[in-house]
Design an enzyme around this catalytic site. Structure first.
Site, PDB file in Angstrom:
ATOM      1  N   CYS A   1      42.835   9.763  22.166  1.00 34.43           N
ATOM      2  CA  CYS A   1      44.162   9.627  22.778  1.00 34.43           C
ATOM      3  C   CYS A   1      44.146  10.052  24.252  1.00 34.43           C
ATOM      4  O   CYS A   1      43.551   9.360  25.075  1.00 34.43           O
ATOM      5  CB  CYS A   1      45.182  10.418  21.955  1.00 34.43           C
ATOM      6  SG  CYS A   1      46.880   9.840  22.143  1.00 34.43           S
TER       7      CYS A   1
ATOM      8  N   HIS B   1      43.819   8.835  15.360  1.00 35.48           N
ATOM      9  CA  HIS B   1      43.728  10.234  14.967  1.00 35.48           C
ATOM     10  C   HIS B   1      44.069  10.349  13.489  1.00 35.48           C
ATOM     11  O   HIS B   1      44.198   9.366  12.797  1.00 35.48           O
ATOM     12  CB  HIS B   1      44.628  11.115  15.848  1.00 35.48           C
ATOM     13  CG  HIS B   1      46.084  10.785  15.783  1.00 35.48           C
ATOM     14  ND1 HIS B   1      46.704  10.003  16.745  1.00 35.48           N
ATOM     15  CD2 HIS B   1      47.047  11.109  14.899  1.00 35.48           C
ATOM     16  CE1 HIS B   1      47.981   9.894  16.454  1.00 35.48           C
ATOM     17  NE2 HIS B   1      48.218  10.550  15.332  1.00 35.48           N
TER      18      HIS B   1
END
Length: 770
Positions: free
Chosen positions: A613, A715
């Site tokens: 991210c 994630h």
């Protein structure tokens, strides 16, 4: 009375009758919801029912307990109260409570954090009682900054409302400071409460506020209670815990009880303010804060200590929070936990029971829970692994993910498809073993229902007081059944044995002798700025990598490089970068920019990097700080831009087909940036699920592969359900280790990944990928 208001009342009455008498369902939300369609000014019109005013209770954890207890205190003082006791905390729930009520003195209402600003302009509450703020449901609520902004907006819309806040929480204190500077609120008083001395608690791994929101410096603490709560100050700008108006003093936490005194430190002129003793037959540090909040609010509305103590002593909500059962002679304690802070506090209570016990965790991922369950990796389950004779079960829709998290904490567990199966397994254990059931939002009602039925059928109602664990609650009042679609359970763990390392098949051992492995220098993993970049359970990736080496008998060292520290990448075999809120990412980016040449050299030498991210974005030419594009490290050929605002996010489950794995690569995405790959840069994988986007809205691909750098938006954490990706990174780390040390590359023997692949298959099937 307006025509709209009259029509809204009529519609509410009809819907309430139908729900109760025809559909046999509670009428906690729908009557208010439909009435609000008829009259959007409904709350303003209903406010007149409250002759003295109202108190809105808001915060991440503890809302339902505080709201109900405070209502009990007022009623015990002879005060007429309207309260949304079931936890229906949107405008529809508050409206329903008022529509069903007659004239009353006070309204005591639990409010969802993001809905407070919708209700305060009409309800004009006398007090807003702000308990705490923790990361919770990031896919629904977003980062904590968004919640803070929403609460400040709510206070701006009701200038006369008095803010009563937990000053031990810097996130709440920041709201108080911002609110005090709003036009029209300069003279509105604010009331701060907190705990005056350290409770001597062991600290958990993750805190939700490590840095000052005013100047972006790291906080320092005289003492910390749990999470970010404590006596904090900023060494740079001087922002610190405000002076306390009310304080908990002389706190005593026992195994089954707690006590403290509430002192009014700044009484009004001419007042004497003796301390109020508080005693409770349950324990838990955050119950100290809950009871302190109740005591402060009760004091402000004129209730005496006798009423407070009586309410505490009789508190037995029977709503699954703090609820004890006795089933065939066995004590079972049920509680809610729906974020890392609340979960960690539940674990501490369970750990106080030194005897052998059974524990079940029920985790759902419905809308009210948040679809993203990466927060499980921010819970310190490792503490439970040290409990001897602890038998553990994982249930709920995401029981497989729960099992994987427990595995990497060193806790074997069995997946149960529902609460009844848990009770069946429990019946095989000695009756003297206590049991604990911890469930998140939508899992809680069905667990409670099954336990209610089991206790009733056993004819053995609980005759002990409500219990040992404190609670962490709050949010919407959704309910759901346990999932019956859990993949087949793993083998049952051994009973009564210490929880050490996951059971593995014989071929999981390293092909090299343990003695030789012990002679090796360790594989070194650099976890970069874990105090800043750990927004989505990112640290779980590091735990997975290190455990998969340790299980193979390969020595491993994790270097936690925290803010202000440095590391020599020449001595590192794998680098991990997570993601964080904008403020934290800015600090981490500045540190990484100073390491730019060293990082570039490390990558050129085929040093492996896993970047998630925000960490992924920073590796590129540009990345996003809020709505601003800023220079990145320019190590990987990517650029991140934003076509809309930070609220325009790509959020969903996502599945990739990647050349690095034979199984689908499963994860979750939640990002506002749109990342574009330079020509020649390969993506990590193609999006094969019907949901999920990846790098941007158009390419249907996620991440980037450049030499041994893997960047991705996935994630959950990424590696928990994708062991092939973990081993690809570890193979690269072993190769680098061999090059820099001259030692032979250790072999990565096959591990038993049944739990990880079961979780992978469940999620792939859930989004339609075979």
């Amino acid at each position: 009375m307006s025509i709209r208001f009259a029509a809204a009342q009529a519609v509410s009455s009809i819907s309430t009758w139908g729900l109760k008498h025809v559909f046999r369902r509670p009428a906690a939300n729908f009557p208010g919801k439909i009435a609000l369609y008829v009259d959007p000014r409904l709350l303003a019109n209903l406010r007149g029912k409250l002759t003295r005013g109202s108190i809105m209770v808001v915060g991440t954890n503890g809302k339902t307990t505080v709201t109900n207890l405070l209502a009990d205190v007022l009623e015990g003082s002879g005060v007429r109260v309207v309260c949304n006791r079931t936890g229906a905390n949107l405008d529809s729930g508050v409206s329903t409570a008022l529509l069903h009520a007659k004239e009353a003195d006070w309204g005591v209402f639990e409010s969802d954090e993001l809905w407070l600003k919708k209700m305060t302009p009409q309800l004009k509450p006398t007090y807003v009682l702000l308990l705490n703020l923790f990361r919770d449901q990031l896919d629904r609520c977003g980062e904590i900054d968004r919640i803070q902004d929403s609460i400040v907006e709510a206070l701006a819309a009701s200038p006369e409302t008095i803010l009563v806040f937990n000053a031990d929480d810097p996130l709440c204190a920041t709201i108080a400071k911002r609110a005090s500077e709003l036009p029209g609120r300069e003279r509105t008083r604010q009331i701060a409460f907190g705990v005056s001395e350290s409770m001597g608690l062991a600290q958990n791994t993750v805190s939700d506020a490590t840095m000052c929101q005013l100047c972006s410096s790291m906080f320092e603490y005289d003492f910390r209670q749990y999470g970010q709560l404590g006596a904090w100050h900023c060494p740079t700008c001087g922002f610190s815990r405000p002076a306390l108006d009310f304080a908990a003093q002389n706190v005593e936490l026992g195994e089954h009880e707690l006590s403290f005194d509430i002192a009014r430190l700044q009484p009004n002129a001419g007042e004497s303010a003796p301390a109020r003793p508080i005693r409770a037959a349950f324990s838990g540090a955050y119950m100290v804060y809950n009871l302190l909040a109740v005591g402060v609010a009760a004091d402000l509305v004129g209730c005496g200590n006798d009423a407070i103590q009586a309410a505490i002593e009789s508190f037995d909500p029977k709503n699954g929070r703090l609820q004890r059962y006795s089933v065939e002679g066995r004590s079972i304690l049920l509680n809610l936990a729906k974020n890392p802070t609340g979960f960690n506090q539940n674990l501490k209570i369970i750990e106080k029971d030194a005897s052998p016990k059974a524990v079940a965790f029920f985790i759902n991922d419905k809308e009210a829970d948040g679809r993203d369950i990466s927060w499980l990796w921010d819970i310190d389950f490792e503490e439970l692994s040290r409990q001897e004779g602890c038998v553990v079960f994982a249930g709920g829709i995401r029981g497989n993910d729960m099992q994987v998290r427990l595995k990497y904490a060193g806790i074997p567990s069995k997946v149960v498809k529902n609460t009844q199966e848990f009770l069946d397994e429990l019946a095989k254990l000695p009756h003297e073993m206590n049991a604990y059931a911890i469930a998140n939002y939508t899992a809680l009602p069905s667990v409670k229902s099954a336990l209610d039925a089991a206790e009733s059928e056993a004819g053995d109602p609980a005759n002990c007081e409500v219990g040992d664990p404190a609670r962490a609650d709050g949010g919407s009042s959704s309910s759901a059944d346990d999932s019956s679609s859990i993949i087949a359970a793993a083998p049952e763990p051994a009973r009564g044995a210490p929880r050490a390392v996951p059971q593995r098949s014989e071929d999981c051992l390293s092909t090299e002798s343990p003695a030789r492995d012990q002679e090796r220098t360790p594989i070194v993993i650099a976890h970069m700025f874990p105090d800043l970049l750990n927004l989505y359970g990112d640290g779980g990736n590091v735990r997975i990598l290190s455990e998969r080496l340790a299980w193979r008998g390969i020595p491993v060292q994790v270097k936690r490089v925290e803010y202000g520290e440095s590391v020599d990448l020449g001595d590192v075999d794998l680098v991990f970068l997570g993601g964080g809120p904008d403020r934290e990412q800015k600090l981490a980016s500045a540190e990484l920019m100073r390491m730019k040449d060293e990082l570039a050299a490390y990558v050129e030498e085929d040093g492996p990097v896993l970047a998630i991210c925000g960490g992924y974005q920073i590796l590129g030419k540009t990345w996003l700080l809020g709505d601003e594009e800023v220079p990145g490290l320019d190590i990987v050929g990517i650029e991140t831009r934003r076509p809309g605002t930070s609220a325009d996010r790509l959020i969903d489950n996502i599945v990739l087909s990647s050349p690095l794995a034979t199984h689908p690569v499963v994860g979750y995405e939640n990002h506002a940036g749109r990342t574009y790959l330079a020509e020649g840069v390969k993506p990590f994988g193609a999006v094969v699920s019907s949901v999920g986007h990846g790098n941007n809205d158009a390419d249907k691909a996620d991440g980037a592969l450049c030499r041994k750098v893997l960047g991705t938006y996935l994630h959950g954490p990424l590696l928990s359900k994708n062991p092939e990706i973990a081993d690809w990174l570890l193979a690269a780390a072993c190769e680098r280790h061999a090059r820099r040390t001259g030692e032979g590359a250790p072999a990565l023997a096959r591990l038993d990944d049944a739990e990880e692949l079961a979780a992978n298959a469940f999620m792939a099937d859930k989004v339609g990928v075979k």
